[in-house]
Design an enzyme around this catalytic site. Structure first.
Site, PDB file in Angstrom:
ATOM      1  N   ASP A 100      62.761  30.509  23.768  1.00 45.30           N
ATOM      2  CA  ASP A 100      61.497  29.617  22.623  1.00 45.30           C
ATOM      3  C   ASP A 100      61.736  28.988  22.080  1.00 45.30           C
ATOM      4  O   ASP A 100      60.760  28.049  21.612  1.00 45.30           O
ATOM      5  CB  ASP A 100      60.821  31.111  21.751  1.00 45.30           C
ATOM      6  CG  ASP A 100      60.117  31.464  22.304  1.00 45.30           C
ATOM      7  OD1 ASP A 100      59.764  31.551  23.210  1.00 45.30           O
ATOM      8  OD2 ASP A 100      60.453  32.744  21.524  1.00 45.30           O
ATOM      9  N   HIS A 128      67.412  37.292  18.845  1.00 42.41           N
ATOM     10  CA  HIS A 128      66.747  38.594  20.224  1.00 42.41           C
ATOM     11  C   HIS A 128      67.232  39.790  19.828  1.00 42.41           C
ATOM     12  O   HIS A 128      68.165  39.879  20.099  1.00 42.41           O
ATOM     13  CB  HIS A 128      66.966  38.086  21.638  1.00 42.41           C
ATOM     14  CG  HIS A 128      65.819  38.640  22.262  1.00 42.41           C
ATOM     15  ND1 HIS A 128      66.014  39.631  22.919  1.00 42.41           N
ATOM     16  CD2 HIS A 128      65.140  38.324  22.913  1.00 42.41           C
ATOM     17  CE1 HIS A 128      65.511  39.920  23.525  1.00 42.41           C
ATOM     18  NE2 HIS A 128      64.590  38.621  23.623  1.00 42.41           N
TER      19      HIS A 128
HETATM   20  N1  ACO Z   1      67.099  33.827  11.085  1.00 41.25           N
HETATM   21  C1  ACO Z   1      67.368  34.135  10.050  1.00 41.25           C
HETATM   22  N2  ACO Z   1      67.717  35.783  10.786  1.00 41.25           N
HETATM   23  C2  ACO Z   1      67.490  36.458  11.172  1.00 41.25           C
HETATM   24  C3  ACO Z   1      67.194  36.078  12.173  1.00 41.25           C
HETATM   25  C4  ACO Z   1      66.360  34.466  12.373  1.00 41.25           C
HETATM   26  N3  ACO Z   1      65.918  33.830  13.566  1.00 41.25           N
HETATM   27  N4  ACO Z   1      66.582  36.669  13.925  1.00 41.25           N
HETATM   28  C5  ACO Z   1      67.892  37.600  12.590  1.00 41.25           C
HETATM   29  N5  ACO Z   1      68.357  37.321  11.671  1.00 41.25           N
HETATM   30  C6  ACO Z   1      68.384  38.016  11.010  1.00 41.25           C
HETATM   31  C7  ACO Z   1      68.449  39.050   9.684  1.00 41.25           C
HETATM   32  O1  ACO Z   1      67.368  38.856   8.825  1.00 41.25           O
HETATM   33  C8  ACO Z   1      69.234  40.490   9.602  1.00 41.25           C
HETATM   34  O2  ACO Z   1      70.107  40.276   9.247  1.00 41.25           O
HETATM   35  P1  ACO Z   1      70.355  40.980   8.138  1.00 41.25           P
HETATM   36  O3  ACO Z   1      70.995  42.234   8.318  1.00 41.25           O
HETATM   37  O4  ACO Z   1      71.123  40.778   6.892  1.00 41.25           O
HETATM   38  O5  ACO Z   1      68.998  41.745   7.881  1.00 41.25           O
HETATM   39  C9  ACO Z   1      69.635  40.072  11.378  1.00 41.25           C
HETATM   40  O6  ACO Z   1      69.917  38.970  11.533  1.00 41.25           O
HETATM   41  C10 ACO Z   1      69.050  41.193  12.515  1.00 41.25           C
HETATM   42  O7  ACO Z   1      67.933  41.183  12.555  1.00 41.25           O
HETATM   43  P2  ACO Z   1      66.938  42.177  12.970  1.00 41.25           P
HETATM   44  O8  ACO Z   1      65.796  41.473  12.669  1.00 41.25           O
HETATM   45  O9  ACO Z   1      66.960  43.373  12.249  1.00 41.25           O
HETATM   46  O10 ACO Z   1      66.741  41.741  14.311  1.00 41.25           O
HETATM   47  P3  ACO Z   1      65.291  42.364  15.412  1.00 41.25           P
HETATM   48  O11 ACO Z   1      65.853  42.616  16.572  1.00 41.25           O
HETATM   49  O12 ACO Z   1      65.017  43.107  14.395  1.00 41.25           O
HETATM   50  O13 ACO Z   1      65.159  40.951  15.734  1.00 41.25           O
HETATM   51  C11 ACO Z   1      63.779  38.854  16.393  1.00 41.25           C
HETATM   52  C12 ACO Z   1      64.443  40.163  16.175  1.00 41.25           C
HETATM   53  C13 ACO Z   1      62.739  39.764  15.512  1.00 41.25           C
HETATM   54  C14 ACO Z   1      63.721  38.205  18.132  1.00 41.25           C
HETATM   55  C15 ACO Z   1      64.629  38.508  15.045  1.00 41.25           C
HETATM   56  O14 ACO Z   1      65.863  37.933  16.238  1.00 41.25           O
HETATM   57  C16 ACO Z   1      63.484  37.231  15.037  1.00 41.25           C
HETATM   58  O15 ACO Z   1      62.616  37.248  13.353  1.00 41.25           O
HETATM   59  N6  ACO Z   1      63.182  36.196  15.402  1.00 41.25           N
HETATM   60  C17 ACO Z   1      62.845  34.599  14.926  1.00 41.25           C
HETATM   61  C18 ACO Z   1      61.578  35.100  15.787  1.00 41.25           C
HETATM   62  C19 ACO Z   1      61.977  34.403  17.688  1.00 41.25           C
HETATM   63  O16 ACO Z   1      62.404  33.591  17.840  1.00 41.25           O
HETATM   64  N7  ACO Z   1      60.858  35.081  17.756  1.00 41.25           N
HETATM   65  C20 ACO Z   1      61.160  35.045  19.547  1.00 41.25           C
HETATM   66  C21 ACO Z   1      61.636  36.344  20.820  1.00 41.25           C
HETATM   67  S1  ACO Z   1      62.262  36.369  22.017  1.00 41.25           S
HETATM   68  C22 ACO Z   1      60.319  36.606  22.548  1.00 41.25           C
HETATM   69  O17 ACO Z   1      60.063  37.458  22.171  1.00 41.25           O
HETATM   70  C23 ACO Z   1      60.037  36.414  23.415  1.00 41.25           C
END
Ligand code: ACO
Length: 432
Positions: free
Chosen positions: A363, A306
């Site tokens: 979720d 998140h």
């Molecule tokens: N699985 C694997 N790796 C992940 C995940 C995940 N679910 N989420 C983040 N990461 C990793 C990224 O690859 C990144 O790694 P790095 O630093 O080595 O490059 C690091 O964690 C940071 O991730 P970001 O994408 O920069 O984080 P951001 O804050 O932009 O994204 C998000 C947040 C979109 C929610 C992300 O965690 C994600 O894609 N989660 C899966 C989708 C999801 O569950 N979305 C629902 C969110 S809650 C809502 O909207 C109701």
């Protein structure tokens, strides 16, 4: 004089006021920076940008705290209902009995759609995603209520808000029925909000749906837990649209589109699809965890991570407990729940997820509850949208009530071509 920040560049010092929130959060106010220095700030994805001040919802992502209008989400989940929480979010205070009755009556008075709107539903192909239908139909409501497009009128707000909150549920249920080739079921004024939605989804013209109190409560809780979440992608979209003085329904229709993406509200559908894939492949989750850690796999552990929470999402804890409880009451054993629990356990011990502070979000378990209720997965994000409506309405209200709201219009740093001159078609050479 309040706190100030100092910015030094090229031998010049700029003094910037610091805004302090009621929970002690600090924000450097850069609204005059461009005027005084020619500088703008750059923050890709707005991860470090406060786009507004707001009194609606407080989140402390490090501690895993979520409060609507000051009330902890855990207390509301235990003691309140979606409609009471909706009132709180929109109007700022818990309603008295008289206020709650008036609000409920307004919802009931606005639950029907104009009969002609049924024609619109009939023209969508059977394969249409219900989020596309929801967004289109929310916008279409204004065609039947022309005063809506006149823009914000304080004396009309209560009716507009109730109209949106109530009709969205009817639209969502109709979208589902049409997509299944089933006859539309009209709302029943004697039913409360969530029971009425389940009735419109699952009753048949010849037989009423058996409304189990545990099922009604579980879905009501899902709505309540989704009711607001400060400046997320869809709410910011709603505020962006509202700032142009577009009407409430146009703003909410845009919010639905922003919510649809799998990185936002679409994640609840993506989680179930991920769990189904894992189940089909015979994996216990270990292979998937390895793939989710590999950036080249194109996979992520959906329902994990998140932007704001760097701790367990408090909503996920409540939903997980509700999920266990509902499946027990309904006597359902879902292999996807076992896989989800295994994935969670493995991820929370894995250094990749630990170092990045990736925890289950709202979720991760909500889809398993919805599956148990019989809600098809393409409706999951629609359920989220119904739940999020109070938050969008409250954020819309904050925008229109605020004296001096300016149109949202961020700037950019341009990195494209510098000036060049037009070349006629017969003289152009391909650069590809
Ligand atoms: N699985 C694997 N790796 C992940 C995940 C995940 N679910 N989420 C983040 N990461 C990793 C990224 O690859 C990144 O790694 P790095 O630093 O080595 O490059 C690091 O964690 C940071 O991730 P970001 O994408 O920069 O984080 P951001 O804050 O932009 O994204 C998000 C947040 C979109 C929610 C992300 O965690 C994600 O894609 N989660 C899966 C989708 C999801 O569950 N979305 C629902 C969110 S809650 C809502 O909207 C109701």
């Amino acid at each position: 004089m309040g706190k100030q920040a100092k910015l030094e560049l090229d031998g010049k010092t700029y003094i910037l006021p610091v805004v302090v929130g009621s929970e002690g959060e600090h924000g450097v106010d850069i609204s005059t920076l461009r005027q005084t220095s020619g500088l703008i700030t750059l923050d890709d994805g707005y991860g470090n940008t406060g786009s507004c001040v707001s009194k609606i919802t407080f989140i402390d992502g490090d501690k895993g705290i979520l409060r609507y209008r000051g009330y902890p989400i855990e207390e509301l989940a235990e003691k309140s209902t979606f409609i009471e929480a909706a009132y709180l979010i929109i109007y700022g205070e818990l309603p008295t009995s008289a206020q709650l009755k008036r609000f409920s009556d307004l919802l009931t008075a606005n639950e029907m759609l104009h009969e002609s709107m049924k024609n619109h539903f009939a023209t969508f192909p059977a394969t249409a995603h219900p989020m596309a239908i929801l967004s289109s139909m929310i916008n279409a409501v204004s065609c039947y209520h022309p005063r809506l497009i006149e823009g914000y009128k304080a004396d009309m707000f209560d009716v507009q808000a109730a109209r949106l909150l109530s009709k969205v549920r009817t639209i969502a249920a109709f979208a589902y029925r049409v997509s299944r080739g089933l006859p539309a079921i009209y709302p029943k004024p004697s039913y409360k909000y969530t029971a009425n939605f389940l009735h419109m989804m699952f009753s048949e013209p010849y037989q009423d749906y058996d409304l189990k109190p545990e099922v009604v409560r579980a879905l009501d809780l899902i709505f309540l837990l989704h009711a607001d979440h400060e400046q997320n992608c869809s709410t910011s979209t709603v505020r962006m649209i509202a700032s142009s003085q577009a009407n409430l329904f146009a703003s909410a229709a845009g919010g639905v589109c922003a919510l649809w993406g799998p990185l936002h509200g679409g994640a609840n559908q993506a989680v179930i699809e991920m769990l189904e894939d894992i189940h089909r492949s015979g994996d216990d989750g270990s292979r998937f965890i390895a793939a989710a850690k590999d950036k080249n796999s194109g996979k992520r552990l959906m329902g994990f991570g998140h932007r704001v929470y760097k701790n367990y999402d408090p909503r996920a804890k409540i939903i997980k407990a509700q999920c266990d409880n509902l499946l027990k009451v309904l006597n359902i054993s879902d292999p996807l729940l076992d896989i989800a629990k295994h994935l969670e356990e493995a991820a929370l011990k894995d250094s990749y997820f630990v170092e990045r502070k990736l925890y289950p979000n709202v979720d991760f378990y909500s889809g398993i509850i919805m599956r148990a209720i019989g809600i098809p997965k393409e409706m999951f994000t629609v359920i989220f949208a119904i739940g999020r409506m109070p938050g969008w309405i409250a954020n819309y209200k904050e925008i229109v009530d605020h004296q001096g709201t300016r149109i949202y219009r961020p700037r950019q740093i341009y990195t494209g071509e510098t000036e060049r001159h037009f070349v006629s078609l017969n003289q152009r050479k391909s650069k590809a």
